[in-house]
Motif scaffolding. Structure first.
Motif, PDB file in Angstrom:
ATOM      1  N   LEU A   1      11.972   3.759  15.099  1.00 57.77           N
ATOM      2  CA  LEU A   1      10.534   3.785  14.852  1.00 57.77           C
ATOM      3  C   LEU A   1       9.770   4.048  16.152  1.00 57.77           C
TER       4      LEU A   1
ATOM      5  N   TYR B   1       9.945  10.806   7.295  1.00 60.97           N
ATOM      6  CA  TYR B   1      10.674  10.137   8.374  1.00 60.97           C
ATOM      7  C   TYR B   1       9.881   8.975   8.943  1.00 60.97           C
ATOM      8  N   LEU B   2       8.608   9.246   9.204  1.00 63.37           N
ATOM      9  CA  LEU B   2       7.768   8.228   9.835  1.00 63.37           C
ATOM     10  C   LEU B   2       7.589   7.023   8.911  1.00 63.37           C
TER      11      LEU B   2
ATOM     12  N   ILE C   1      -2.628  -0.861   9.666  1.00 63.64           N
ATOM     13  CA  ILE C   1      -1.206  -0.726   9.355  1.00 63.64           C
ATOM     14  C   ILE C   1      -0.509  -2.090   9.449  1.00 63.64           C
TER      15      ILE C   1
ATOM     16  N   THR D   1       1.448   3.859   3.892  1.00 61.14           N
ATOM     17  CA  THR D   1       1.021   3.234   5.142  1.00 61.14           C
ATOM     18  C   THR D   1       1.554   4.038   6.320  1.00 61.14           C
ATOM     19  N   GLY D   2       0.664   4.389   7.228  1.00 65.79           N
ATOM     20  CA  GLY D   2       1.099   5.093   8.428  1.00 65.79           C
ATOM     21  C   GLY D   2       1.241   6.595   8.252  1.00 65.79           C
TER      22      GLY D   2
ATOM     23  N   GLU E   1       0.880  -1.158   0.000  1.00 61.58           N
ATOM     24  CA  GLU E   1       0.000   0.000   0.000  1.00 61.58           C
ATOM     25  C   GLU E   1       0.918   1.208   0.000  1.00 61.58           C
TER      26      GLU E   1
ATOM     27  N   GLU F   1       7.869  15.377   7.786  1.00 59.06           N
ATOM     28  CA  GLU F   1       7.722  14.520   8.968  1.00 59.06           C
ATOM     29  C   GLU F   1       7.218  13.128   8.575  1.00 59.06           C
TER      30      GLU F   1
ATOM     31  N   HIS G   1       0.327  10.284   8.450  1.00 54.80           N
ATOM     32  CA  HIS G   1      -0.569  10.972   9.376  1.00 54.80           C
ATOM     33  C   HIS G   1      -0.883  12.355   8.835  1.00 54.80           C
TER      34      HIS G   1
ATOM     35  N   TRP H   1       7.158  10.554  19.075  1.00 58.13           N
ATOM     36  CA  TRP H   1       7.210  11.929  18.599  1.00 58.13           C
ATOM     37  C   TRP H   1       5.940  12.283  17.812  1.00 58.13           C
TER      38      TRP H   1
ATOM     39  N   ALA I   1      10.706   4.974   8.529  1.00 61.50           N
ATOM     40  CA  ALA I   1      10.984   4.140   9.695  1.00 61.50           C
ATOM     41  C   ALA I   1      10.045   2.938   9.748  1.00 61.50           C
ATOM     42  N   ILE I   2       8.793   3.149   9.374  1.00 60.38           N
ATOM     43  CA  ILE I   2       7.845   2.034   9.366  1.00 60.38           C
ATOM     44  C   ILE I   2       8.317   0.966   8.390  1.00 60.38           C
ATOM     45  N   ASN I   3       8.933   1.416   7.313  1.00 59.40           N
ATOM     46  CA  ASN I   3       9.423   0.467   6.325  1.00 59.40           C
ATOM     47  C   ASN I   3      10.841  -0.013   6.609  1.00 59.40           C
TER      48      ASN I   3
ATOM     49  N   LEU J   1       0.725  15.611  10.183  1.00 58.63           N
ATOM     50  CA  LEU J   1       2.165  15.828  10.052  1.00 58.63           C
ATOM     51  C   LEU J   1       2.493  16.398   8.686  1.00 58.63           C
TER      52      LEU J   1
END
Lengths: 422, 304
Positions: free
Chosen positions: B53, A130-131, B135, A117-118, A114, A127, A120, B59, A134-136, A123
């Motif tokens: 993460l 970065y998120l 997720i 994913t994640g 997808e 931002e 937001h 954060w 990191a999720i990946n 943000l």
């Protein structure tokens, strides 16, 4: 010697059907109590009752799958809905575990089931990079190093510090794919994520996928877009009902897949409201075929392009004229096929009729095309006109052309006679 | 294909995966996916690799909370004060429960401050699978990242509540109440660790057990409320006598709340050594939670 990076042995995955549980303990208790007293299951849907006891019934989404993938391969997984493609990708992505069998992997896997994913909404673009990174599985330092490249690729520099909830859906997807494209995994798994976004974006994504495999990384790709599959993959695996039914060159696999496809390329026109003409005669159905047996919507160069069109007339019409225009996805009319040119007339229309139009050995470049239909009486008074009545796709492959055809370079493929004079 | 230098490693792998047939002994795989992970295959190293993460989730929670609402941070101040006022009126003025000779308001506020951190940790981690199904269904990362980041995020609201408590503490001290800090104040980080660990452990156990039954989730909020009455939040331990005292002492949160009071307000009838019991309980709960969570996380997507 090529290095095996994925080895799949006797992989199976089953899901329990029917009684998975009602989702609440209270209802399950109620159901257990009803069963105990010999009463029917209170939560079984009425039409399910005939199937008898469905408890414990399992469906095998994948059954004894075995294959290996070599480094640098671009593997396309093909199959109709429910064939097990997504389940296979989910297992490879560790979203779920297999029921039986083993999957062994070398190197880092990144999967793109997808886009975004994640993400937001509150943000900013930066931002979220970065998120999402990191999720990946990227570290913060890794993202920071690639940030400029990602922002550049996404093409949303101007809004990078704006919350993504203000983004258009196109910008959102571009940003999300940009992150994914810079994960730099050894193995990249891509599900049908390219269905979103415009044509230019899809092209960019496919190019990126191509780059990844040229760099010696391994790509596993699932899409219903056969043209994209043939362009970006070199090997294809066809899944049907959880088993591998074909494993080989992508063109062969696609051809095999298209031959088992049915029901595509069959459009009911009777309920189309966006039409003009006086309606004395109307188109009711249009079907595309490549031969008299199979209904298909995807063709390769050299295939016959056959249209079968149903007509219904509300009164007796002594003589009618008809035509169809084939238009490319960027709006260029390629052919205007008029019955009159072939000396064909719709004689004595009364009630239902059926017309077949055959364009033999068609030479249209790969791409998507749509067909406009029109019908008029002998005085050229329009009876029915439908724009975009039916669509079909031409893909790379077949026996006539072995080089890659760039849809931007031409519309019609002709083979001229070449000779050397001196 | 020979892979040099990996011979010892591969031997370990072969013994660990003895059930897998056809495993070539000279090949080293980075990842092996099989139907069920071993009980002790906890992959804590992987969790460590994903520490960025955890930080980013914390954060994100922080940033989005403050971006969305101006009342958000204010709520953290209003809520404990209002609750404490209600407690003071009902339990102090109407029921006239003793408060170890401490100012009633400060007594209830201290209990509330500690208890809220613990209960939010428990309740929000107990919802891990259901709340993150979207997720989890699309991307893999160690699932433990989520409850871990929740527990850390909650520290932020705890800090605000603690600030409120300290402000009132200073006010009461300045107005000459019989309260004094003791050295047990220094135990605060340990208290937080115990609460975080216990909340996380229990929450994770509940979330693993509730992947199939969502309605059990509703019992959690109710259960936590009941648990509060079994903890000396609105009454001091000193008022509980007889057999009931043992019940209350068996509650691992009792020592935490009482030691907090001992540190900041200077009065408590708890034996600080009973904190060791809380620590032991926390470690056991965390271990069980880790094991069950690890068993469930691989296939929970099929049942959600």
């Amino acid at each position: 010697m090529p290095k095996t990076v994925i080895s799949i042995e006797h992989l199976s995955k089953s899901y329990r059907l029917g009684v998975i549980g009602t989702g609440t303990a209270f209802r399950d208790l109620e159901r257990w109590w009803a069963k105990k007293r010999g009463q029917p299951d209170p939560y079984l849907k009425i039409d399910e009752a005939d199937h008898g006891n469905r408890e414990g019934e399992t469906i095998w989404a994948l059954r004894d799958i075995n294959f290996t993938v070599q480094q640098g391969e671009a593997l396309g997984i093909i199959g109709s809905n429910g064939a097990g493609k997504s389940t296979l990708l989910k297992i490879l992505s560790q979203v779920t575990a297999p029921t039986e069998g083993v999957v062994k992997v070398k190197g880092r896997i990144a999967s793109l089931l997808e886009v975004g994913t994640g993400f937001h909404g509150e943000l900013t673009g930066r931002e979220n990079i970065y998120l999402n990174g990191a999720i990946n599985g990227m570290s913060r330092a890794e993202v920071a190093r690639k940030l400029d490249e990602i922002v550049d690729f996404s093409g949303v520099e101007k809004y990078i510090d704006t919350p993504v909830k203000h983004y258009s859906s196109g910008m959102y997807v571009r940003l999300a794919f940009a992150v994914a494209a810079h994960l730099d995994p050894d193995i990249l798994i891509v599900d049908e994520v390219l269905a979103v976004g415009d044509a230019a974006f899809q092209k960019k994504c496919l190019e990126k996928i191509g780059d990844v495999s040229r760099e010696g990384r391994t790509v596993i790709f699932v899409s219903h877009n056969m043209a994209a599959m043939v362009n970006s993959c070199n090997r294809g695996i066809l899944l049907s009902q959880g088993k591998i039914s074909c494993d080989g060159d992508i063109r062969e696999t696609v051809t095999q897949y298209l031959s088992i496809q049915t029901a595509a390329g069959d459009v009911d026109l009777s309920k189309v409201v966006n039409r003009s003409g006086d309606g004395r005669a109307r188109f009711t159905r249009a079907v595309t075929r490549s031969d008299p047996v199979n209904v298909v919507d995807t063709f390769v160069i050299g295939d016959n392009l056959i249209f079968e069109i149903n007509i219904i007339s509300s009164e007796f019409i002594h003589s009618g004229k008809m035509g169809l225009t084939i238009i490319s996805s960027n709006g260029i009319p390629v052919y205007n096929l008029v019955a009159e040119d072939a000396g064909f007339e719709l004689i004595d229309l009364n009630g239902e009729s059926r017309v077949r139009v055959v364009l033999e050995n068609q030479k249209i470049y790969p791409g998507e095309y749509h067909v406009n239909l029109w019908m008029a009486d002998s005085d050229y008074k329009a009876m029915d006109r439908i724009a975009n009545a039916i669509k079909f796709t031409i893909i790379e492959g077949g026996t006539k052309v072995r080089r890659k055809l760039d849809p931007a370079s031409a519309v019609v493929h002709e083979v001229a006679q070449w000779s050397r004079l001196s | 294909m020979p892979v040099s230098g990996n011979i010892t490693l591969c031997k370990i792998m072969t013994t660990r995966t003895a059930s897998a047939k056809k495993l070539k002994s000279n090949e080293k795989w980075d990842l092996i996916l099989r139907p069920q992970r071993g009980w002790w295959d906890l992959r804590l190293g992987e969790l460590w690799r994903y520490r960025d993460l955890v930080g980013l989730f914390v954060w994100r929670d922080f940033v989005t909370y403050y971006k969305q609402t101006i009342l958000g941070p204010l709520w953290y101040i209003i809520q404990p004060i209002l609750t404490t006022v209600v407690f003071t009126v009902i339990f102090g003025n109407i029921a006239k429960l003793p408060t170890d000779g401490l100012p009633a308001f400060l007594f209830y506020l201290s209990g509330n401050t500690v208890w809220t951190y613990y209960s939010t940790c428990l309740v929000s981690t107990s919802n891990t699978f259901a709340a993150n199904a979207a997720i989890f269904g699309k991307v893999y990362f160690p699932r433990m990242v989520i409850p871990l980041s929740i527990v850390i995020s909650n520290l932020i609201s705890f800090a605000i509540r603690l600030g409120v408590f300290l402000a009132f503490l200073l006010y009461f001290m300045a107005s000459g109440s019989a309260i004094h800090l003791t050295l047990w104040v220094l135990a605060l980080p340990a208290l937080l660790l115990i609460m975080a660990g216990m909340g996380l452990g229990l929450g994770v156990i509940i979330s693993s057990l509730t992947t199939k039954y969502r309605d059990l989730q509703q019992l959690v909020g109710f259960g936590v409320q009941l648990l509060m009455y079994a903890t000396p939040v609105i009454y001091p331990l000193s008022t509980v006598q007889g057999a009931l005292r043992w019940v209350i002492l068996a509650n691992p949160m009792t020592a935490v709340v009482e030691v907090f009071r001992l540190g900041f307000l200077g009065t408590s009838s708890v034996d600080p050594l009973s904190l060791l019991y809380s620590v032991g309980f926390t470690l056991v709960v965390m271990l069980i939670g880790l094991l069950i969570f690890n068993r469930v996380e691989a296939t929970f997507m099929d049942t959600v």
